[in-house]
Design a protein around this motif. Sequence first.
Motif, PDB file in Angstrom:
ATOM      1  N   ALA A 216       3.148  -3.435   2.070  1.00 36.88           N
ATOM      2  CA  ALA A 216       2.088  -3.596   3.064  1.00 36.88           C
ATOM      3  C   ALA A 216       2.190  -2.561   4.172  1.00 36.88           C
ATOM      4  O   ALA A 216       1.181  -2.142   4.737  1.00 36.88           O
ATOM      5  N   ASP A 217       3.407  -2.122   4.484  1.00 35.40           N
ATOM      6  CA  ASP A 217       3.608  -1.158   5.569  1.00 35.40           C
ATOM      7  C   ASP A 217       3.894   0.243   5.045  1.00 35.40           C
ATOM      8  O   ASP A 217       4.564   1.041   5.708  1.00 35.40           O
ATOM      9  N   ASP A 219       4.076   3.967   4.343  1.00 33.91           N
ATOM     10  CA  ASP A 219       3.755   5.231   5.017  1.00 33.91           C
ATOM     11  C   ASP A 219       3.941   6.321   3.974  1.00 33.91           C
ATOM     12  O   ASP A 219       5.062   6.730   3.689  1.00 33.91           O
TER      13      ASP A 219
END
Length: 333
Positions: A216-217, A219
């Motif tokens: 979900a996070d 990068d």
Amino acid sequence: MRADRLLQIILLLQRHPRLSARELAERLEVSTRTVMRDMEALSAAGVPVYTERGRNGGCVLLPGYRADVSGLTPREAQALFAWSGRASLSEELGLRDALQSAMGKLSASLPVQLQDDADALSGAILVDRRRWFAAAEEIEALPVLRRAVVSRRRVRLRYASASAGRAQRRTVDPWGLVEQAGRWYLVAAHRGVARMYRVSRVEAAEVLEQAAERPADLDLQAEWERLRSGLEAMKPPGVDVVVRVRPELVAVVRRIASPMLERGEGVRDVAAGGRQAGREGWPQLGMRFRVRQAACAVLLGFGADVEVLEPVDLRGELLGLARAAVGTYGAGG
């Protein structure tokens, strides 16, 4: 990619009074969850969109609202049109027609002066991402991988890695695509472990119905840097070399050696030392090769027209290679 999708949502809702999240998801080739997140992002940014629940509910844009690009500054317009000039990038992704159509719509809404300036810049910028002396890579799987990344669905690959003897099948969770110096890479997880896959080595790709597992996070930039750093740490050591070159071949040596040098490094002139040995007037050049084996291959190929002065151990290595070559090619008489 997300900015483009947000604009698409606004344009779709301008044309249709009401669309369900599922209809938007199908048109945009994303999940309904992604559509709802995008609606929240638009609302937070001040765009008057909202969702209505119930049988006749859906995603709605406040009547009368229009996305206005007439407020673009000259520099913003030029930046957009200069980027659109990278036709090869869009073509590789399978989006060239879509980009041309989108830029045509944008152009029609720009003031005349901005449009003229932007057209002038895009016509004066050419981006050639091909490497010198390198054949173009086959990246037929790229549009399929783009669809997998956008729809966040798993993809089955037939992949021929550099280390494997033959192509292997594997199912991966695609996270993103990276274009680096004219080469495309897929960043994806295989059995939960993030890896990079060179697109030119993908022999076949099939998008599956299964949703891809994606942090979900995530990068993507940070993940790419991590993978790239790990790969560079495994790179064979480079070598600094000083050579003496027959004068008429200096330009040829520069041209052939340059692609093999460390990034940002070039062939440099070096002041002549005391070791001439009958070769007075031969220019001395310094260069740093990325890989020692590449230095041996390039320099040995010039035969007696190039003499390595430093490092001394490289001279000995080249002598050993030359003797081995004589043993191989001279054995037949």
